[in-house]
Design an enzyme around this catalytic site. Sequence first.
Site, PDB file in Angstrom:
ATOM      1  N   ASP A  13      -0.584   7.473   5.875  1.00  0.00           N
ATOM      2  CA  ASP A  13      -1.186   7.960   4.567  1.00  0.00           C
ATOM      3  C   ASP A  13      -0.889   9.764   4.812  1.00  0.00           C
ATOM      4  OD1 ASP A  13      -1.852   8.982   2.152  1.00  0.00           O
ATOM      5  OD2 ASP A  13      -3.754   7.742   2.263  1.00  0.00           O
ATOM      6  N   ASP A 106       3.060   8.822  -0.983  1.00  0.00           N
ATOM      7  CA  ASP A 106       2.647   9.321   0.296  1.00  0.00           C
ATOM      8  C   ASP A 106       1.640   8.339   1.182  1.00  0.00           C
ATOM      9  OD1 ASP A 106       0.652   8.831  -1.235  1.00  0.00           O
ATOM     10  OD2 ASP A 106      -0.670  10.753  -0.900  1.00  0.00           O
ATOM     11  N   GLU A 107       2.445   7.155   0.926  1.00  0.00           N
ATOM     12  CA  GLU A 107       1.343   5.973   1.798  1.00  0.00           C
ATOM     13  C   GLU A 107       2.527   4.805   2.070  1.00  0.00           C
ATOM     14  OE1 GLU A 107      -2.395   3.270   0.742  1.00  0.00           O
ATOM     15  OE2 GLU A 107      -1.455   4.375  -1.063  1.00  0.00           O
TER      16      GLU A 107
END
Length: 382
Positions: A13, A106-107
Amino acid sequence: MKTSPQRIIAHFDLDSFFVSVEILNNPALKGKPVFVGGAERGVVSSCSYEARRFGIHSGMPSKKALQLCPQAIAVKGSYSDYSKFSRWVTNIIASKAPLFEKASVDEFYLDLTGMDTFFNPLQWTIDLRQQIIDETQLPISFGMGSNKMIAKMATNEAKPNGYLQVPFGKEKEFLSSLPVNKIPGVGEQTHAVLKAMGIFTINDISLKTKEELEERLGKWGTDLWNKSFGLHNSEVRACREAKSISSENTFNENKTDLVFLMSELVRLTEKIAFDLRQDGKVAGCVAVKIRYPDFETSSRQASIALTCADDEIIPVVKELFHKLYRKGKPVRLLGVRLSELANEVVQASLFNDIERKNDLYKAIDDVKNRFGKLKLKRASSG
């Protein structure tokens, strides 16, 4: 009876992703309470840890954020930059991980099951995280565990910019003392119901019966009970980004024959270039991926003039392969990927007679469409 290998899942993350990109663009923002979102009628989409100390969080109206912290700096957001950095991180992970899922901008989830035969998965993931930090300068955290839920929760505990492994068999011990709203999916409403039942920690959930929880929360109650013991079966699902097209082949036997490997590269490139033309697209970036028998995986990419022509892409693919390949080492998998796709606007590069080239490829593709892709191919593709 053959048993399945122990699952090893990592979760990455990017910390305060949008804000982190803004700080790279403007280092003067570092160490200050910053959030991305309109100053008046907007909503906070990301905020720095300095801003969080004042109670600011994602989803909060920007107006309220400024009331909590009048000195906070509101940034409108550079969404094209966020997309660029997200692709950058995705490409780094794709070049190394045997199987990954991009859960959001973003993960990422990585399935490393079986890699412990060849590597120390924790050290491998530490090295990958460091590569991402070194290349992009973005802070990123990861968690590792026996399933996606444990890995994600470990990431949350490791933030900011850290990592945490939950060893197999220690899931319940890791979870027990955490507040119930640390479980992904437990929102304000569920949290209120659980508190009304006298449930404050995840261990408190495990002390209840499934029936008690199901009576108050339905099937979600049973799911929560399972999660309180660290049980979660969701798979890591591989998915390709919408703006890329790729093809790869895992060989039945490891290959060292360079003539064969070059032929395979040409075949893979022809295949995806044909698919690209069928979609009416051109590509501005090409990448080659190599995986060796010990699962070591590497890739390299290069920018190209927008094109969908085999003869313009193949030389770049061959050059990338030669730069990447460890001479004499057997190859388990080869892959070619085209990205930075755009609508078809053929641009002159080495060839002046673009119209003739377009007619040639149209004729080639017509034959492939009528008789099958394999009926017409270059001599160099075998």
